[in-house]
Design an enzyme around this catalytic site. Structure first.
Site, PDB file in Angstrom:
ATOM      1  N   GLU A 111       8.485  22.543  -9.784  1.00  0.00           N
ATOM      2  CA  GLU A 111       7.314  23.008 -10.547  1.00  0.00           C
ATOM      3  C   GLU A 111       7.868  23.724 -11.767  1.00  0.00           C
ATOM      4  O   GLU A 111       8.528  24.752 -11.650  1.00  0.00           O
ATOM      5  CB  GLU A 111       6.463  23.928  -9.683  1.00  0.00           C
ATOM      6  CG  GLU A 111       5.860  23.163  -8.514  1.00  0.00           C
ATOM      7  CD  GLU A 111       4.888  23.975  -7.685  1.00  0.00           C
ATOM      8  OE1 GLU A 111       4.714  25.168  -7.962  1.00  0.00           O
ATOM      9  OE2 GLU A 111       4.315  23.403  -6.763  1.00  0.00           O
ATOM     10  N   CYS A 139       2.523  29.940 -15.883  1.00  0.00           N
ATOM     11  CA  CYS A 139       2.873  28.562 -16.215  1.00  0.00           C
ATOM     12  C   CYS A 139       1.653  27.752 -16.615  1.00  0.00           C
ATOM     13  O   CYS A 139       1.738  26.838 -17.418  1.00  0.00           O
ATOM     14  CB  CYS A 139       3.564  27.904 -15.033  1.00  0.00           C
ATOM     15  SG  CYS A 139       2.532  27.903 -13.553  1.00  0.00           S
TER      16      CYS A 139
HETATM   17  P1  NAD Z   1      14.302  30.030 -14.589  1.00  0.00           P
HETATM   18  O1  NAD Z   1      14.379  28.559 -14.514  1.00  0.00           O
HETATM   19  O2  NAD Z   1      15.116  30.738 -15.585  1.00  0.00           O
HETATM   20  O3  NAD Z   1      14.702  30.684 -13.182  1.00  0.00           O
HETATM   21  C1  NAD Z   1      14.038  30.335 -11.982  1.00  0.00           C
HETATM   22  C2  NAD Z   1      14.970  30.580 -10.821  1.00  0.00           C
HETATM   23  O4  NAD Z   1      16.053  29.658 -10.871  1.00  0.00           O
HETATM   24  C3  NAD Z   1      15.590  31.974 -10.805  1.00  0.00           C
HETATM   25  O5  NAD Z   1      15.615  32.430  -9.472  1.00  0.00           O
HETATM   26  C4  NAD Z   1      16.991  31.716 -11.328  1.00  0.00           C
HETATM   27  O6  NAD Z   1      17.941  32.661 -10.907  1.00  0.00           O
HETATM   28  C5  NAD Z   1      17.281  30.356 -10.726  1.00  0.00           C
HETATM   29  N1  NAD Z   1      18.296  29.564 -11.410  1.00  0.00           N
HETATM   30  C6  NAD Z   1      18.588  29.545 -12.732  1.00  0.00           C
HETATM   31  N2  NAD Z   1      19.547  28.637 -12.988  1.00  0.00           N
HETATM   32  C7  NAD Z   1      19.885  28.063 -11.808  1.00  0.00           C
HETATM   33  C8  NAD Z   1      20.808  27.057 -11.406  1.00  0.00           C
HETATM   34  N3  NAD Z   1      21.576  26.419 -12.289  1.00  0.00           N
HETATM   35  N4  NAD Z   1      20.874  26.724 -10.099  1.00  0.00           N
HETATM   36  C9  NAD Z   1      20.082  27.332  -9.187  1.00  0.00           C
HETATM   37  N5  NAD Z   1      19.197  28.297  -9.502  1.00  0.00           N
HETATM   38  C10 NAD Z   1      19.085  28.659 -10.796  1.00  0.00           C
HETATM   39  O7  NAD Z   1      12.756  30.357 -14.759  1.00  0.00           O
HETATM   40  P2  NAD Z   1      12.080  31.793 -14.977  1.00  0.00           P
HETATM   41  O8  NAD Z   1      12.436  32.252 -16.346  1.00  0.00           O
HETATM   42  O9  NAD Z   1      12.378  32.640 -13.796  1.00  0.00           O
HETATM   43  O10 NAD Z   1      10.522  31.445 -14.916  1.00  0.00           O
HETATM   44  C11 NAD Z   1       9.763  31.067 -16.036  1.00  0.00           C
HETATM   45  C12 NAD Z   1       9.607  29.560 -16.080  1.00  0.00           C
HETATM   46  O11 NAD Z   1       9.025  29.115 -14.866  1.00  0.00           O
HETATM   47  C13 NAD Z   1       8.679  29.067 -17.177  1.00  0.00           C
HETATM   48  O12 NAD Z   1       9.226  27.918 -17.744  1.00  0.00           O
HETATM   49  C14 NAD Z   1       7.403  28.703 -16.420  1.00  0.00           C
HETATM   50  O13 NAD Z   1       6.596  27.742 -17.029  1.00  0.00           O
HETATM   51  C15 NAD Z   1       7.962  28.207 -15.133  1.00  0.00           C
HETATM   52  N6  NAD Z   1       6.957  28.287 -14.068  1.00  0.00           N
HETATM   53  C16 NAD Z   1       6.401  27.134 -13.616  1.00  0.00           C
HETATM   54  C17 NAD Z   1       5.429  27.188 -12.623  1.00  0.00           C
HETATM   55  C18 NAD Z   1       4.778  25.939 -12.088  1.00  0.00           C
HETATM   56  O14 NAD Z   1       4.127  26.037 -11.049  1.00  0.00           O
HETATM   57  N7  NAD Z   1       4.916  24.804 -12.720  1.00  0.00           N
HETATM   58  C19 NAD Z   1       5.028  28.424 -12.113  1.00  0.00           C
HETATM   59  C20 NAD Z   1       5.614  29.583 -12.621  1.00  0.00           C
HETATM   60  C21 NAD Z   1       6.590  29.510 -13.601  1.00  0.00           C
HETATM   61  O1  6OD Z   2      -1.915  29.210  -7.719  1.00  0.00           O
HETATM   62  C1  6OD Z   2      -0.872  28.652  -7.405  1.00  0.00           C
HETATM   63  O2  6OD Z   2      -0.695  28.143  -6.314  1.00  0.00           O
HETATM   64  C2  6OD Z   2       0.213  28.571  -8.371  1.00  0.00           C
HETATM   65  N1  6OD Z   2       1.274  27.840  -7.988  1.00  0.00           N
HETATM   66  C3  6OD Z   2       0.132  29.227  -9.531  1.00  0.00           C
HETATM   67  C4  6OD Z   2       1.110  29.165 -10.535  1.00  0.00           C
HETATM   68  C5  6OD Z   2       1.150  30.076 -11.508  1.00  0.00           C
HETATM   69  C6  6OD Z   2       2.144  29.986 -12.528  1.00  0.00           C
HETATM   70  O3  6OD Z   2       2.542  30.913 -13.171  1.00  0.00           O
END
Ligand code: NAD
Ligand code: 6OD
Length: 486
Positions: free
Chosen positions: A254, A288
Site C-alpha cells: 500500500e 495517503c
Molecule cells: P517509508 O516508505 O519511508 O517507510 C515505511 C516503512 O518502511 C518504515 O517503517 C521504514 O523504516 C521502512 N523501510 C524503509 N526502507 C526500507 C527498506 N529498504 N526495507 C525495509 N523497510 C524499509 O514511508 P513513510 O514515510 O513512513 O510513510 C509515508 C508514505 O506512506 C507516503 O508515501 C504515503 O502515501 C504512504 N502511505 C500509503 C498508505 C496506503 O494505504 N496506500 C497509507 C499510509 C501511508
Molecule cells: O482506513 C484504512 O483502512 C486505511 N488503510 C487508511 C489509510 C490511511 C492512509 O494514510
C-alpha cells in the site's frame, strides 16, 4: 528519559539496549525517548519466536478461542484508550481529537471486524462426476500463510499497523512488526495489551529500527518470513518487492498517492468545501488518501478557491492537547524540509499562492517544531512538480476544468492511482466518472468514509493487491482444495 523497547516472544527488551536512537517530538523537537534498535539477531529471535508460536499454542487454538482472544485485545485497547491516544499524539504531534475520534477507535475496531469475518467466511464446495459413477467431492480450506512481516509508516501508526496485524492474526498467522522509526510507541503498547489478555508469546512481536541496512531490511530479507505486508512510499515498496522476490514470497503493498478531488458545478457546495478541507488538511496532509489536486468546474472556480482559502485560514495550528486545535506539525524536521522544498518549487514554477506557503509563527518552545502553513496554489500547469509528485503535506493545487471528459483525463494523468473524491448531485454522472477514474477507491460526495469490509488498495504505483474484508483473507491465507473420491 524513557526507553521504547523491542517486544520479542512476549518479553520487552532491556531498559538499556545495546543500540538505540533518539525519538524527537514533532511539536518542539525535544528528544522524548530512546528507541532500541533491533539487531539482525533480535530480528532473527523475533522470527523464530513467531514460528514457534505458529506451530505451538497459537496454531493449536480453536477458531472460536482465537476470535475470543482478538475481541479481548480490542476490549483491552479500549480500556487503555487514553494511553493509546497519548502515545499516538506524542509520537506524531497529531491533534488528540484526531487520535481519539478516528485512529485509535479504528485500531480496536480492526481486531473485532476481522475476528468476526474469519468466523463467517464461506468456502467453496463442488461435487463432481467420475468415470466409475461414484463421484468425488471438492472443498476448499484456508490455512495461515505463516510468519508475516509487517512494515509500517508513521502517518497513522496504530490504524495502519492494526489494519494488517488484525487480519493476519485472525487468519491464524503470527507477525513480526517493524513500526516506523518515527512512531515506535503504540506498537509497544499493543504488546502490553497482548500480554494482558493472554495472547501466547511469539504471536505478536515488535522490532524497532530503520529501513535499509537496519531492521526493515533484516526483516524483509529474513528467510523465515513467509509473506510481507507493507505500507509506505512507493520507492520503498519497490525495494521490499525485490527483497520478497528471494524465496518468491507474497507481498501486499500500500503505497503513495497524488489524489484528485473533482468538484462539479452542481455539487452541494458546503459539503464539497467541508470534505475537501478535511481531505487536504487533516493530519497535516499526511494521509495517503488525502487530496493534493483539486479540479473545479469553471463556473464555480473563484467561489470555491475563496471558500477553501477561508477554511484553511481558520484552522487553528497547535499542539495535540490544545483546545480547538485543527492541525498539528509535520512528523519531523526532515519531512518539513521536503515539504518546504515543494512550497518553494511551486513559487519557482509560477504558482499563485492563494494562502500559506511558509512557516507559522509559534510561541515559546513550539517554535522548534516541524510546523508549516496550510497552503493552496492555483495557476500551475499539470507538469509542475507540486501537481505531479506526492508531497504528503497540508497543501493542494486547484485548477479549473470545463467538461467531464477533460477532468477525467486530468485526474488520470498521474503515475499514482490510490483514491479520488467526486462532488456532484448528478448521480448518473457520479457513476460514470467513478467508473473511469484510475484509482482503487473513489468517494462520491464524501471522503474517508470507510467500511472495513470493502476492498482497499491502489492502482498503478499506489499499490499491489487489496486488503480489507475478504481481500485481507486472500492475502493472509493459503487456499487449498481437498478432493475426496467417494
Ligand atoms: P517509508 O516508505 O519511508 O517507510 C515505511 C516503512 O518502511 C518504515 O517503517 C521504514 O523504516 C521502512 N523501510 C524503509 N526502507 C526500507 C527498506 N529498504 N526495507 C525495509 N523497510 C524499509 O514511508 P513513510 O514515510 O513512513 O510513510 C509515508 C508514505 O506512506 C507516503 O508515501 C504515503 O502515501 C504512504 N502511505 C500509503 C498508505 C496506503 O494505504 N496506500 C497509507 C499510509 C501511508
Ligand atoms: O482506513 C484504512 O483502512 C486505511 N488503510 C487508511 C489509510 C490511511 C492512509 O494514510
Amino acid at each position: 528519559m524513557k526507553t521504547i523497547r523491542n517486544f520479542i516472544a512476549g518479553q520487552f527488551g532491556p531498559a538499556e539496549p545495546p543500540s538505540a536512537f533518539d525519538k524527537r517530538s514533532p511539536v518542539d523537537n525535544r528528544v522524548i525517548a530512546r528507541v532500541a534498535e533491533a539487531s539482525r539477531a533480535d530480528v532473527d529471535a523475533a522470527v523464530v519466536a513467531a514460528r514457534a508460536a505458529l506451530h505451538g499454542p497459537w496454531g493449536q487454538l480453536t477458531l472460536a478461542d482465537r476470535v475470543d482472544l482478538l475481541h479481548a485485545v480490542a476490549d483491552e485497547m479500549t480500556r487503555r484508550f487514553d494511553d493509546f491516544v497519548a502515545a499516538e499524539a506524542e509520537d506524531t504531534g497529531m491533534p488528540a481529537s484526531v487520535a481519539r475520534h478516528a485512529f485509535v477507535p479504528r485500531g480496536a475496531a480492526n481486531f473485532k471486524v476481522f475476528a468476526d469475518m474469519v468466523k463467517n467466511v464461506p468456502t467453496e464446495f463442488f461435487e463432481m462426476a467420475t468415470p466409475d459413477g461414484k463421484g468425488a467431492l471438492n472443498y476448499a480450506i484456508r490455512r495461515p500463510v505463516g510468519v508475516v512481516g509487517v512494515v509500517c509508516p508513521w502517518n497513522a501508526p496504530l490504524l495502519l499497523m492494526t489494519w494488517k496485524v488484525a487480519p493476519a492474526l485472525a487468519c491464524g498467522n503470527t507477525v513480526v512488526v517493524k513500526p516506523s522509526e518515527e512512531t515506535p510507541q503504540t506498537a509497544v503498547l499493543l504488546g502490553e495489551v497482548m500480554n494482558a489478555v493472554g495472547v501466547p508469546a511469539g504471536v505478536y512481536n515488535v522490532v524497532h529500527g530503520f529501513g535499509p541496512g537496519s531492521t526493515g531490511e533484516f526483516l524483509t530479507t529474513h528467510e523465515g518470513v513467509d509473506a510481507i505486508t507493507f505500507t509506505g512510499e512507493t520507492r520503498t515498496g519497490a525495494a521490499i518487492m525485490q527483497a520478497a522476490a528471494v524465496g518468491a514470497r507474497p507481498v501486499s503493498l500500500e503505497m503513495g498517492g497524488k489524489n484528485a478531488a473533482i468538484v462539479f458545478e452542481d455539487c452541494d457546495f458546503a459539503a464539497a468545501i467541508e470534505g475537501t478541507l478535511r481531505s487536504c488538511f487533516v493530519n497535516t496532509g499526511q494521509v495517503c488518501l488525502g487530496t493534493e489536486r483539486v479540479y473545479v468546474q469553471r463556473g464555480l472556480f473563484e467561489r470555491f478557491v475563496a471558500a477553501l482559502k477561508a477554511g484553511a485560514e481558520k484552522l487553528k495550528i497547535g499542539a495535540p492537547f490544545e483546545e480547538g486545535v485543527g492541525m498539528g506539525p509535520l512528523i519531523s524536521q526532515e519531512h518539513r524540509q521536503k515539504v518546504l522544498g515543494y512550497y518553494q518549487r511551486a513559487v519557482d514554477e509560477g504558482a499563485t499562492v492563494v494562502t500559506g506557503g511558509g512557516v507559522p509563527v509559534m510561541p515559546g518552545a513550539l517554535a522548534e517544531g516541524a510546523w508549516v502553513q496550510p497552503t493552496i496554489w492555483t495557476g500551475l500547469p499539470e507538469t509542475a512538480a507540486v501537481v505531479r509528485e506526492e508531497i504528503f503535506g497540508p497543501c493542494c493545487h486547484i485548477r479549473p476544468f470545463d467538461n467531464e471528459a477533460e477532468v477525467i483525463a486530468l485526474a488520470n494523468d498521474n503515475g499514482y492511482g490510490l483514491s479520488s473524491a467526486i462532488w456532484t448531485t448528478d448521480l448518473a454522472r457520479a457513476h460514470r466518472v467513478a467508473a473511469r477514474i484510475e484509482a482503487g477507491i473513489v468517494w462520491v460526495n464524501s471522503w474517508f468514509l470507510r467500511d472495513l469490509r470493502t476492498p482497499f488498495g491502489g492502482m498503478k504505483q499506489s499499490g499491489i493487491g487489496r486488503e480489507g474484508g475478504v481481500h485481507s483473507l486472500e492475502f493472509y491465507t493459503e487456499l487449498k482444495n481437498v478432493c475426496v473420491k467417494l
